[in-house]
Design an enzyme around this catalytic site. Sequence first.
Site, mmCIF file in Angstrom:
data_model
loop_
_atom_site.group_PDB
_atom_site.id
_atom_site.type_symbol
_atom_site.label_atom_id
_atom_site.label_comp_id
_atom_site.label_asym_id
_atom_site.label_seq_id
_atom_site.Cartn_x
_atom_site.Cartn_y
_atom_site.Cartn_z
ATOM 1 N N PRO A 89 0.816 -1.217 0.000
ATOM 2 C CA PRO A 89 0.000 0.000 0.000
ATOM 3 C C PRO A 89 0.852 1.271 0.000
ATOM 4 O O PRO A 89 0.340 2.362 -0.244
ATOM 5 C CB PRO A 89 -0.849 -0.117 1.278
ATOM 6 N N GLU A 116 2.399 -6.969 8.668
ATOM 7 C CA GLU A 116 2.510 -5.512 8.736
ATOM 8 C C GLU A 116 3.460 -4.946 7.681
ATOM 9 O O GLU A 116 3.636 -3.756 7.575
ATOM 10 C CB GLU A 116 2.959 -5.077 10.131
ATOM 11 N N ARG A 154 -3.793 -8.356 -20.729
ATOM 12 C CA ARG A 154 -4.660 -7.808 -21.782
ATOM 13 C C ARG A 154 -3.851 -7.110 -22.862
ATOM 14 O O ARG A 154 -4.314 -6.949 -23.979
ATOM 15 C CB ARG A 154 -5.635 -6.776 -21.206
ATOM 16 N N ASP A 169 -10.432 0.222 -24.722
ATOM 17 C CA ASP A 169 -10.787 0.237 -23.302
ATOM 18 C C ASP A 169 -10.833 1.651 -22.722
ATOM 19 O O ASP A 169 -10.145 2.542 -23.189
ATOM 20 C CB ASP A 169 -9.734 -0.524 -22.473
#
Length: 237
Positions: A89, A116, A154, A169
Amino acid sequence: MRFDILTLFPDIFSGYLSQSLLKKAQDRGLVQVHLHNFRHWSWDRDRRVDDRPYGGGPGMVLRVEPVVECVEDVQAMAPEPGHVVLLTPQGERLTQELVEQLASRRRLILVCGRYEGFDERVRQILRPQEISIGDYVLNGGEVAAMVVVDAVIRLVPGVLGDEDSSSQDSFSGPQRLLEGPQYTRPREYRGLRVPEVLLSGDHEAIRRWREEQARKRTEKRRPDLLRGVDNPREAEA
Ligand code: 6GU
């Protein structure tokens, strides 16, 4: 294109990997995915890959040795060096532009975190590219790694049939707009009719209409994209 995925939970990937598009791409030799459980690179008796953080605090930290040594051994499993990506993150946020950059590589090594986070020395030694899939917290990098694989394949030539080309797209093309509305049969349903222009056979009029619809939809839903800013909060500020 070759993916090596390092994870403590390889089973999370099996359903996804055996699913249609990716399965076909692998069967046709366009994409290879190899899973590695870095627990097997842990030396100690009970194969621990995590430990308590120095300095105290909640949670556990992934140890440096199994992660680094697993990446080194996995690098040696194929001749071309893999671009190492840490799913965290704290990484750079994934966008279609970043997906395109990743798709230009011949080999990616995706390292999935848990607990963590990683011992900081993993970063100092491997110098990975760090990628996040958005501003929320997942229990681990596995789902994020699947998102990366799904978006990247893709763009691998031959994976999509050209009847569903990725150049159409949302977020693709030079303007990176959202896609506009699409219709199929029937022409009318519960009083809702397909826009006349789509039935006109006038390809230039259809192209113009689609472009306008894409712009309108993007203006309404994602004005940040039109401002060329991909962080909505920055755009508001
Ligand atoms: Cl890559 N990992 C985790 N644990 N949470 C996330 C993420 C990654 N991207 C967004 N949230």
